[in-house]
Enzyme design. Structure first.
Site, PDB file in Angstrom:
ATOM      1  N   ASP A  92      -5.612  -3.999  -2.298  1.00  0.00           N
ATOM      2  CA  ASP A  92      -4.561  -3.704  -1.317  1.00  0.00           C
ATOM      3  C   ASP A  92      -4.002  -4.969  -0.666  1.00  0.00           C
ATOM      4  O   ASP A  92      -4.739  -5.780  -0.104  1.00  0.00           O
ATOM      5  CB  ASP A  92      -5.160  -2.788  -0.250  1.00  0.00           C
ATOM      6  CG  ASP A  92      -4.138  -2.142   0.661  1.00  0.00           C
ATOM      7  OD1 ASP A  92      -3.178  -2.824   1.075  1.00  0.00           O
ATOM      8  OD2 ASP A  92      -4.297  -0.946   0.953  1.00  0.00           O
ATOM      9  N   SER A 120       0.829  -1.196   0.000  1.00  0.00           N
ATOM     10  CA  SER A 120       0.000   0.000   0.000  1.00  0.00           C
ATOM     11  C   SER A 120       0.872   1.258   0.000  1.00  0.00           C
ATOM     12  O   SER A 120       1.687   1.423  -0.909  1.00  0.00           O
ATOM     13  CB  SER A 120      -0.966  -0.048   1.190  1.00  0.00           C
ATOM     14  OG  SER A 120      -2.051   0.828   1.009  1.00  0.00           O
TER      15      SER A 120
END
Length: 261
Positions: free
Chosen positions: A155, A41
């Site tokens: 993610d 991320s």
């Protein structure tokens, strides 16, 4: 005698990822070499910039231009409220290279394939920007990002918010991890908008997974940023400064680990 290979693992954490930049500043000031990096991320953005050959000063300058408007826009997909396509355009403008094959040092971005229920490690070949976008696509908030294989990825923090094991698998003898999540939360006020609530809720669910990775790192840096929210992009300078402070506390131990003391 060959020196030990040093790897860097950078956790996810939204705007808290700016603290990673402060850590990089201290490592550069003390000439700590980084041979490989993996990020999840927000950590994939900073790690990707470093791997692409950007200097710390260039990365800091890039962070000063980050705005919500150049990171995201409303999505027309049923997969999420937002799209991080603007992030892709932003990174393409600032990164000196945009292919894994052209990176200055090895890099891996962590994503997740919800269709197959498995972690996906993006590295070695392919489009760097797509990999970072996928790693940053917080599920439920951002639409999944389709890679060259047609996978719709989200993610990587869903399963691996701090990729220590990935850095080890890449060949690192010493793994330095930077965790911007496990310091916890101590906000002066509650988030009131949907984006803030969504990000905080997701991060609360995945924070515990980073603790499992601590035991596999040689050293873990945890910036004390518990009073700052993961959506506070405007606090970038404070995040960076606190990342520097945390790294300074560990610099002697780092030098000892890498035989530079």
């Amino acid at each position: 005698m060959d020196r030990k290979k040093i790897g860097l693992a950078l956790s996810g954490g939204g705007a808290r990822g700016f603290a990673h930049v402060g850590v990089l500043k201290v490592l550069a000031e003390h000439n700590i070499p980084i041979d490989m990096v993996a990020g999840t991320s927000a950590g994939s953005i900073v790690g990707g910039a470093l791997a692409a050959g950007m200097s710390v000063d260039q990365i800091v300058a890039m962070t000063q231009m980050v705005r919500f408007t150049n990171m995201m826009r409303p999505s027309f997909s049923i997969g999420g409220m937002l799209s991080n396509a603007p992030m892709g355009h932003f990174l393409t403008r600032h990164f000196p290279v945009v292919r894994f094959e052209d990176l200055a040092i090895p890099f891996a971005a962590v994503a997740y394939d919800p269709a197959k229920g498995e972690t996906v490690i993006l590295k070695d070949t392919g489009d760097l920007i797509t990999a970072i976008r996928a790693s940053c696509a917080v599920p439920g908030l951002f639409a999944p990002v389709k890679d060259a294989s047609g996978r719709r990825l989200v993610d990587g923090g869903v399963t691996m918010v701090m990729p220590v094991d990935i850095v080890r698998e890449m060949g690192a003898d010493i793994v330095i991890a930077v965790d911007v999540l496990t310091c916890g939360e101590r906000f002066e006020s509650s988030a009131t908008n949907g984006l803030s609530i969504g990000i905080r809720s997701v991060l609360a669910l995945i924070r515990a997974t980073s603790l499992h990775q601590h035991q596999n790192a040689d050293l873990v840096i945890v910036p004390q940023i518990e009073h700052l929210r993961p959506d506070q992009i405007g606090k970038r300078d404070e995040f960076i400064a606190l990342g520097e402070q945390a790294a300074q506390l560990h610099i002697d131990a780092i030098k000892h680990l890498v035989d530079l003391d």
